[in-house]
Design a protein around this motif. Structure first.
Motif, PDB file in Angstrom:
ATOM      1  N   VAL A   4      -5.564   7.502 -11.495  1.00 50.26           N
ATOM      2  CA  VAL A   4      -4.387   8.139 -10.893  1.00 50.26           C
ATOM      3  C   VAL A   4      -3.519   8.679 -12.017  1.00 50.26           C
ATOM      4  CG1 VAL A   4      -2.302   7.770  -9.524  1.00 50.26           C
ATOM      5  CG2 VAL A   4      -4.431   6.613  -8.890  1.00 50.26           C
ATOM      6  N   TYR A  36       4.535   3.872  -4.029  1.00 53.61           N
ATOM      7  CA  TYR A  36       5.398   2.706  -4.134  1.00 53.61           C
ATOM      8  C   TYR A  36       6.661   3.115  -4.882  1.00 53.61           C
ATOM      9  CZ  TYR A  36       1.992  -0.637  -2.415  1.00 53.61           C
ATOM     10  OH  TYR A  36       1.138  -1.351  -1.606  1.00 53.61           O
ATOM     11  N   GLN A  38      10.285   1.567  -6.884  1.00 51.45           N
ATOM     12  CA  GLN A  38      10.977   0.413  -7.468  1.00 51.45           C
ATOM     13  C   GLN A  38      12.382   0.846  -7.842  1.00 51.45           C
ATOM     14  OE1 GLN A  38       9.211  -1.335 -11.006  1.00 51.45           O
ATOM     15  NE2 GLN A  38       9.855  -3.366 -10.342  1.00 51.45           N
ATOM     16  N   ARG A  43      12.197  -5.152  -6.439  1.00 51.25           N
ATOM     17  CA  ARG A  43      10.749  -5.293  -6.512  1.00 51.25           C
ATOM     18  C   ARG A  43      10.054  -4.006  -6.074  1.00 51.25           C
ATOM     19  NH1 ARG A  43      10.062 -10.356  -3.334  1.00 51.25           N
ATOM     20  NH2 ARG A  43      12.109 -10.742  -4.245  1.00 51.25           N
ATOM     21  N   LEU A  44       8.805  -3.902  -6.438  1.00 52.60           N
ATOM     22  CA  LEU A  44       7.963  -2.807  -5.958  1.00 52.60           C
ATOM     23  C   LEU A  44       7.863  -2.892  -4.439  1.00 52.60           C
ATOM     24  CD1 LEU A  44       4.792  -2.770  -8.245  1.00 52.60           C
ATOM     25  CD2 LEU A  44       6.107  -0.768  -7.587  1.00 52.60           C
ATOM     26  N   LEU A  46       6.420  -0.664  -0.824  1.00 50.94           N
ATOM     27  CA  LEU A  46       5.681   0.470  -0.298  1.00 50.94           C
ATOM     28  C   LEU A  46       6.643   1.494   0.285  1.00 50.94           C
ATOM     29  CD1 LEU A  46       2.905   1.675   0.499  1.00 50.94           C
ATOM     30  CD2 LEU A  46       3.144   0.472   2.668  1.00 50.94           C
ATOM     31  N   ARG A  49       2.131   5.660   2.954  1.00 45.92           N
ATOM     32  CA  ARG A  49       0.698   5.754   2.686  1.00 45.92           C
ATOM     33  C   ARG A  49       0.121   6.888   3.519  1.00 45.92           C
ATOM     34  NH1 ARG A  49      -1.327  -0.031   5.166  1.00 45.92           N
ATOM     35  NH2 ARG A  49      -0.064  -0.039   7.024  1.00 45.92           N
ATOM     36  N   TYR A  86       5.722   5.140  -8.083  1.00 40.64           N
ATOM     37  CA  TYR A  86       4.345   4.954  -8.504  1.00 40.64           C
ATOM     38  C   TYR A  86       3.402   5.443  -7.408  1.00 40.64           C
ATOM     39  CZ  TYR A  86       6.152   1.679 -12.009  1.00 40.64           C
ATOM     40  OH  TYR A  86       6.826   1.097 -13.050  1.00 40.64           O
ATOM     41  N   TYR A  96      -7.779  -4.219  -1.361  1.00 39.47           N
ATOM     42  CA  TYR A  96      -6.438  -3.957  -1.852  1.00 39.47           C
ATOM     43  C   TYR A  96      -6.338  -4.050  -3.363  1.00 39.47           C
ATOM     44  CZ  TYR A  96      -2.898  -2.377   1.294  1.00 39.47           C
ATOM     45  OH  TYR A  96      -2.124  -1.587   2.088  1.00 39.47           O
ATOM     46  N   LEU A  98      -5.467  -2.058  -6.055  1.00 41.81           N
ATOM     47  CA  LEU A  98      -4.786  -0.778  -6.219  1.00 41.81           C
ATOM     48  C   LEU A  98      -4.898  -0.307  -7.664  1.00 41.81           C
ATOM     49  CD1 LEU A  98      -1.494  -1.493  -4.249  1.00 41.81           C
ATOM     50  CD2 LEU A  98      -3.325   0.038  -3.543  1.00 41.81           C
ATOM     51  N   PHE A 100      -2.928   2.098 -10.084  1.00 37.83           N
ATOM     52  CA  PHE A 100      -1.625   2.745 -10.144  1.00 37.83           C
ATOM     53  C   PHE A 100      -1.596   3.862 -11.189  1.00 37.83           C
ATOM     54  CE2 PHE A 100       1.423   0.302  -7.647  1.00 37.83           C
ATOM     55  CZ  PHE A 100       0.718  -0.859  -7.366  1.00 37.83           C
ATOM     56  N   GLY A 101      -0.730   4.838 -10.939  1.00 36.10           N
ATOM     57  CA  GLY A 101      -0.351   5.777 -11.987  1.00 36.10           C
ATOM     58  C   GLY A 101       0.703   5.143 -12.869  1.00 36.10           C
ATOM     59  N   LYS A 102       1.091   5.861 -13.915  1.00 31.86           N
ATOM     60  CA  LYS A 102       2.064   5.306 -14.856  1.00 31.86           C
ATOM     61  C   LYS A 102       3.488   5.347 -14.339  1.00 31.86           C
ATOM     62  CE  LYS A 102      -0.071   5.624 -19.374  1.00 31.86           C
ATOM     63  NZ  LYS A 102       0.086   6.052 -20.766  1.00 31.86           N
TER      64      LYS A 102
ATOM     65  N   TYR B  33      -2.633 -11.740  -4.405  1.00 33.42           N
ATOM     66  CA  TYR B  33      -2.997 -10.894  -5.537  1.00 33.42           C
ATOM     67  C   TYR B  33      -2.105 -11.190  -6.728  1.00 33.42           C
ATOM     68  CZ  TYR B  33      -4.932  -8.302  -1.614  1.00 33.42           C
ATOM     69  OH  TYR B  33      -5.613  -7.969  -0.473  1.00 33.42           O
ATOM     70  N   TYR B  35      -1.005  -8.867 -10.159  1.00 39.21           N
ATOM     71  CA  TYR B  35      -1.023  -7.640 -10.938  1.00 39.21           C
ATOM     72  C   TYR B  35      -0.181  -7.890 -12.185  1.00 39.21           C
ATOM     73  CZ  TYR B  35      -2.859  -4.785  -7.084  1.00 39.21           C
ATOM     74  OH  TYR B  35      -3.657  -4.250  -6.107  1.00 39.21           O
ATOM     75  N   GLN B  41       3.259   0.643 -19.747  1.00 36.76           N
ATOM     76  CA  GLN B  41       1.932   0.978 -19.251  1.00 36.76           C
ATOM     77  C   GLN B  41       1.869   0.840 -17.728  1.00 36.76           C
ATOM     78  OE1 GLN B  41      -1.350  -0.658 -21.440  1.00 36.76           O
ATOM     79  NE2 GLN B  41      -0.181  -0.762 -23.345  1.00 36.76           N
ATOM     80  N   LYS B  42       0.673   1.050 -17.198  1.00 36.75           N
ATOM     81  CA  LYS B  42       0.500   1.049 -15.749  1.00 36.75           C
ATOM     82  C   LYS B  42       0.509  -0.370 -15.196  1.00 36.75           C
ATOM     83  CE  LYS B  42      -2.533   5.081 -15.811  1.00 36.75           C
ATOM     84  NZ  LYS B  42      -3.725   5.714 -15.230  1.00 36.75           N
ATOM     85  N   VAL B  43       0.824  -0.467 -13.924  1.00 37.42           N
ATOM     86  CA  VAL B  43       0.603  -1.711 -13.194  1.00 37.42           C
ATOM     87  C   VAL B  43      -0.908  -1.857 -13.013  1.00 37.42           C
ATOM     88  CG1 VAL B  43       1.003  -2.932 -11.034  1.00 37.42           C
ATOM     89  CG2 VAL B  43       2.811  -1.481 -11.991  1.00 37.42           C
ATOM     90  N   PHE B  45      -4.302  -4.198 -11.730  1.00 40.57           N
ATOM     91  CA  PHE B  45      -4.839  -5.253 -10.874  1.00 40.57           C
ATOM     92  C   PHE B  45      -5.487  -6.339 -11.733  1.00 40.57           C
ATOM     93  CE2 PHE B  45      -6.990  -7.107  -7.276  1.00 40.57           C
ATOM     94  CZ  PHE B  45      -8.257  -7.454  -7.726  1.00 40.57           C
ATOM     95  N   LYS B 101       0.475  -4.051   5.256  1.00 37.44           N
ATOM     96  CA  LYS B 101       1.326  -3.714   4.113  1.00 37.44           C
ATOM     97  C   LYS B 101       1.260  -4.808   3.060  1.00 37.44           C
ATOM     98  CE  LYS B 101       6.256  -2.823   3.469  1.00 37.44           C
ATOM     99  NZ  LYS B 101       7.543  -2.676   4.168  1.00 37.44           N
ATOM    100  N   PHE B 104       5.173  -7.236  -2.611  1.00 36.70           N
ATOM    101  CA  PHE B 104       5.205  -7.691  -3.993  1.00 36.70           C
ATOM    102  C   PHE B 104       6.374  -8.641  -4.233  1.00 36.70           C
ATOM    103  CE2 PHE B 104       2.100  -5.336  -6.508  1.00 36.70           C
ATOM    104  CZ  PHE B 104       1.706  -4.340  -5.638  1.00 36.70           C
ATOM    105  N   GLY B 105       6.170  -9.578  -5.143  1.00 42.29           N
ATOM    106  CA  GLY B 105       7.267 -10.372  -5.663  1.00 42.29           C
ATOM    107  C   GLY B 105       8.033  -9.589  -6.711  1.00 42.29           C
ATOM    108  N   SER B 106       9.107 -10.173  -7.186  1.00 40.47           N
ATOM    109  CA  SER B 106       9.959  -9.471  -8.154  1.00 40.47           C
ATOM    110  C   SER B 106       9.459  -9.617  -9.586  1.00 40.47           C
ATOM    111  CB  SER B 106      11.405  -9.947  -8.042  1.00 40.47           C
ATOM    112  OG  SER B 106      11.453 -11.347  -8.148  1.00 40.47           O
TER     113      SER B 106
END
Lengths: 110, 113
Positions: A4, A36, A38, A43-44, A46, A49, A86, A96, A98, A100-102, B33, B35, B41-43, B45, B101, B104-106
């Motif tokens: 991505v 997504y 932030q 937090r991140l 959604l 989609r 993101y 799931y 995922l 991600f892009g930067k 999950y 991450y 940098q990117k998030v 998995f 859906k 995510f946690g913080s």
């Protein structure tokens, strides 16, 4: 392997201006695409989609398989839209995981 | 809205030490999950967990990493012997079912010195 790309690290617009955050992907199968967001110190979460084909907080995104893009758009940006955005891809049938892009940091100026 | 809770928010450790990052997923969720995001940098998995076992893991998730759901509410990530390059923000996430859906946690900011 899937990838991505979000070409813009930073994007700055004025309140009321249209905004487009770009996202391109590479994946040979049928992906699911997500945006997504932030907000500062949160937090991140959604935003939307592609399978839902919904509009959240005035944002829309259309999956363009020909151009392998999933750009996020809003016709009139608001200051509260300032956040990190993101783009993310999930392989069809995947659990799931995922990719991600930067991310693009959007700043909406008054 | 229910939330995924992560503790601690910041963890500082010495290289070579073991760390355990804790997460409390949303109570009726079944898929879990981890991450991580290295600064700038990117998030990425790390691992997914369902029905008390790992369902998928990335190449990052080597033998130094393990996950556990010890008591039906917590979901932990253990790094056995931390390296400098493990410094990152670690995010836990959970989901009720496939196609649902992802929450995510913080995050826990891990700093390895």
């Amino acid at each position: 392997a899937q990838r991505v790309t979000q070409p813009e690290k930073l994007l700055s617009v004025f309140k009321g201006a249209p905004v487009e955050l770009k996202c391109n992907y590479s994946y040979s199968g049928s992906p699911e695409l997500f945006w997504y967001v932030q907000y500062s110190r949160q937090r991140l979460q959604l935003l939307l989609r592609h399978i839902s084909r919904e509009s959240i907080k005035g944002f829309t995104a259309d999956l363009n398989k020909g151009e392998t893009s999933f750009h996020l758009k809003k016709p009139f940006a608001q200051e509260e839209d300032s956040a990190m955005y993101y783009c993310a891809l999930k392989r069809g049938g995947s659990n799931y995981k995922l990719t991600f892009g930067k991310g693009t940091l959007l700043t909406v100026n008054p | 809205e229910p939330e995924v809770t992560q503790t601690p928010s910041h963890q500082v450790t010495q290289m070579g030490q073991e760390v355990i990052l804790r997460c409390v997923p949303i109570s009726n969720h079944l898929y879990f999950y981890w991450y991580r995001q290295i600064l700038g940098q990117k998030v990425e998995f790390l691992v997914s967990f369902y029905n008390n076992e790992i369902s998928e893991k990335s190449e990052i998730f080597d033998d130094q990493f393990s996950v556990e759901r010890p008591d039906g509410s917590n979901f932990t990530l253990k790094i056995r012997s931390t390296k400098l390059e493990d410094s990152a923000m670690y995010f836990c996430a959970s989901m009720n079912g496939v196609g649902e859906k992802l929450f995510f946690g913080s995050g826990t900011q891990l700093s390895v010195l």
